[in-house]
Structure formats: C-alpha cells, structure tokens
Design an enzyme around this catalytic site. Structure first.
Site, PDB file in Angstrom:
ATOM      1  N   ASP A  10      19.615   1.820 -16.063  1.00 32.92           N
ATOM      2  CA  ASP A  10      19.181   1.738 -17.455  1.00 32.92           C
ATOM      3  C   ASP A  10      20.392   1.179 -18.218  1.00 32.92           C
ATOM      4  O   ASP A  10      21.535   1.307 -17.750  1.00 32.92           O
ATOM      5  CB  ASP A  10      18.820   3.148 -17.943  1.00 32.92           C
ATOM      6  N   ASP A  12      20.956   1.161 -22.156  1.00 36.73           N
ATOM      7  CA  ASP A  12      21.385   1.975 -23.298  1.00 36.73           C
ATOM      8  C   ASP A  12      21.682   3.409 -22.855  1.00 36.73           C
ATOM      9  O   ASP A  12      20.787   4.109 -22.384  1.00 36.73           O
ATOM     10  CB  ASP A  12      20.275   2.020 -24.367  1.00 36.73           C
TER      11      ASP A  12
HETATM   12  C1  BG6 Z   1      15.880   2.040 -25.133  1.00 38.47           C
HETATM   13  C2  BG6 Z   1      16.563   3.011 -26.052  1.00 38.47           C
HETATM   14  O1  BG6 Z   1      16.778   1.549 -24.181  1.00 38.47           O
HETATM   15  O2  BG6 Z   1      15.326   0.956 -25.870  1.00 38.47           O
HETATM   16  C3  BG6 Z   1      15.603   3.471 -27.139  1.00 38.47           C
HETATM   17  O3  BG6 Z   1      17.011   4.130 -25.305  1.00 38.47           O
HETATM   18  C4  BG6 Z   1      15.046   2.271 -27.874  1.00 38.47           C
HETATM   19  O4  BG6 Z   1      16.258   4.336 -28.025  1.00 38.47           O
HETATM   20  C5  BG6 Z   1      14.380   1.329 -26.868  1.00 38.47           C
HETATM   21  O5  BG6 Z   1      14.082   2.663 -28.847  1.00 38.47           O
HETATM   22  C6  BG6 Z   1      13.826   0.064 -27.523  1.00 38.47           C
HETATM   23  O6  BG6 Z   1      14.894  -0.665 -28.022  1.00 38.47           O
HETATM   24  P1  BG6 Z   1      14.790  -1.959 -28.908  1.00 38.47           P
HETATM   25  O7  BG6 Z   1      16.185  -2.534 -28.817  1.00 38.47           O
HETATM   26  O8  BG6 Z   1      13.777  -2.873 -28.274  1.00 38.47           O
HETATM   27  O9  BG6 Z   1      14.409  -1.553 -30.279  1.00 38.47           O
HETATM   28 MG    MG Z   2      18.929   4.927 -21.933  1.00 36.54          MG
END
Ligand code: BG6
Ligand code: MG
Length: 221
Positions: A10, A12
C-alpha cells in the site's frame, strides 16, 4: 513461509506518511461544514476512497447533499491535498523502507503498489520511486476500493503471482480486510489495536530485513 513471489505495498501510510495530510484537508473541509471531525473519526477513512470518505464525514452529522455539491466538496479537499503532497520529496519515504525495498530487489522478487488513491502516481513521482515497482494498481484502475480485494488481486495477477504467493503490506484495517479477502498473507504496519486481523503486525520497517520478516511470519503461522 516460502519467499512470496509478489510483494504488494500500500502507498499511503506504508511507504510515506500521507495520512496526516489527508486528515488536515478533510478536517479543513469538515470545519467549513461545521461537522465535528477528529483523529478517531479519521481512522475509519484510512484506505477508503475519496467518495466513501466524504460520505462518512457527512454521515457524522446525518447530512445529505445533492450530488453536485458532494463533487464540489471532494474537489475542494483534493485541491488542498494536492497542494500538500506537492511538498513531498524522497526524504519523506518512511524509515527503513529504502533498505527493505533494496533487499527485495536484490532477491529478485516482484514488487507492486496497491493503493486506493487517485493521486498515487503524483506521490510516486515526488518520492522518485517509480523505477522500483513493476506494477502500480491505484484508485484510477479499480472499480471497487478496499475493503474489496480488487486492487490486490489485480496487482498479484499483473505480477504473475497467485494470491497464495503474494504478501501485502497495509496500514489500514480496510486494506488488511481486502488482502485477506483476496486470499493473500497480510502484514499490518501500525498498531495491533487497529490491525489485529493481519497475519503479523509490525510498527516500523526500521531495522527490518525481508528475511527477518519471513521468520516472524513463520512463527505466527
Ligand atoms: C488511500 C488513503 O490510500 O487513498 C485514503 O489511505 C484516501 O485516506 C484514499 O481517501 C483515496 O485517496 P485520493 O488521493 O484518491 O483522494
Ligand atoms: Mg494506507
């Protein structure tokens, strides 16, 4: 356990700590709507899509809004979030990750990213980690986001590995659920409290080698 063929990360919260940047942008949005929103509520948003996140925030105050307004709010939050990730540099890669990935590259295993984010590619550019990962499955490439296993199933498949030959690293409960639902082994990165369902929970990659990790997993299974 046998050395997994595919190692899916993953992004984030595992490679880089963007959870706080997401939180700050959601908090700014929630404040503008007068919806009480704190760290604990934010836990539930980890790993889930932008759309699901706004729905969860609105639900905290039993709000319903027309689709057009929901879209505008998501765009607003994403604009703030994109400004904040533009500051990321390779120095923001989490402790121990560069060494861990380097060892995996030397072992010759397949490496991929499995993220719910539609900003994953921007983040990878800022961190300069594109060359390390053979496959990137992100929020732009899936229909169903975590806890649905689609993102990891697509990642494993693109790397030519069966789910049983794939190891997933996740910092979110929704991601752990996704990996296990896909029939993969999952290492949670964070606390036992939030990730207790994972096959193994580690708090950091600092000082950890792939071999030591596999031994820890062996003892757990
Ligand atoms: C995930 C995060 O990786 O991506 C979430 O952990 C986030 O918190 C999700 O909402 C979607 O992200 P983005 O960048 O498309 O808004
Ligand atoms: Mg994550």
């Amino acid at each position: 356990m046998d050395t997994p063929k595919a190692w899916l990360f993953d992004l984030d919260g595992v490679i880089v700590e963007t959870a706080d940047l997401h939180f700050k942008s959601w908090k700014r949005l929630a404040d503008s709507l007068d919806i009480p929103f704190g760290e604990e509520e934010n836990q539930a948003l980890k790993g889930v899509s932008r759309r699901k996140s706004i729905e969860e925030i609105l639900a905290l105050d039993n709000r319903t809004l027309p689709e057009e307004e929901i879209q505008q709010l998501m765009d607003k939050k994403n604009g703030w979030y994109q400004d904040s990730i533009a500051e990321l540099t390779p120095d923001d890669i989490l402790e121990g990750i560069p060494e861990f990935l380097e060892e995996l590259q030397q072992m010759g295993v397949k490496l991929g990213i499995g993220s719910s984010s539609k900003n994953a590619q921007f983040i990878m550019d800022y961190l300069k980690i594109n060359d390390i990962f053979e496959v990137v499955i992100d929020g732009t490439k899936v229909e169903k986001t975590k806890p649905n296993p689609e993102v990891f199933l697509k990642g494993a498949n693109a790397l030519g590995a069966k789910p049983s030959e794939t190891l997933v690293f996740e910092d979110a409960a929704s991601g752990v659920e996704a990996a296990l639902a896909g029939g993969m082994t999952c290492v949670g990165v964070g606390s036992e409290e939030h990730l207790g369902d994972a096959d193994l929970v580690i708090s950091t990659f600092e000082g950890l080698t792939p071999q030591a990790l596999l031994e820890k997993l062996e003892h757990k299974q």
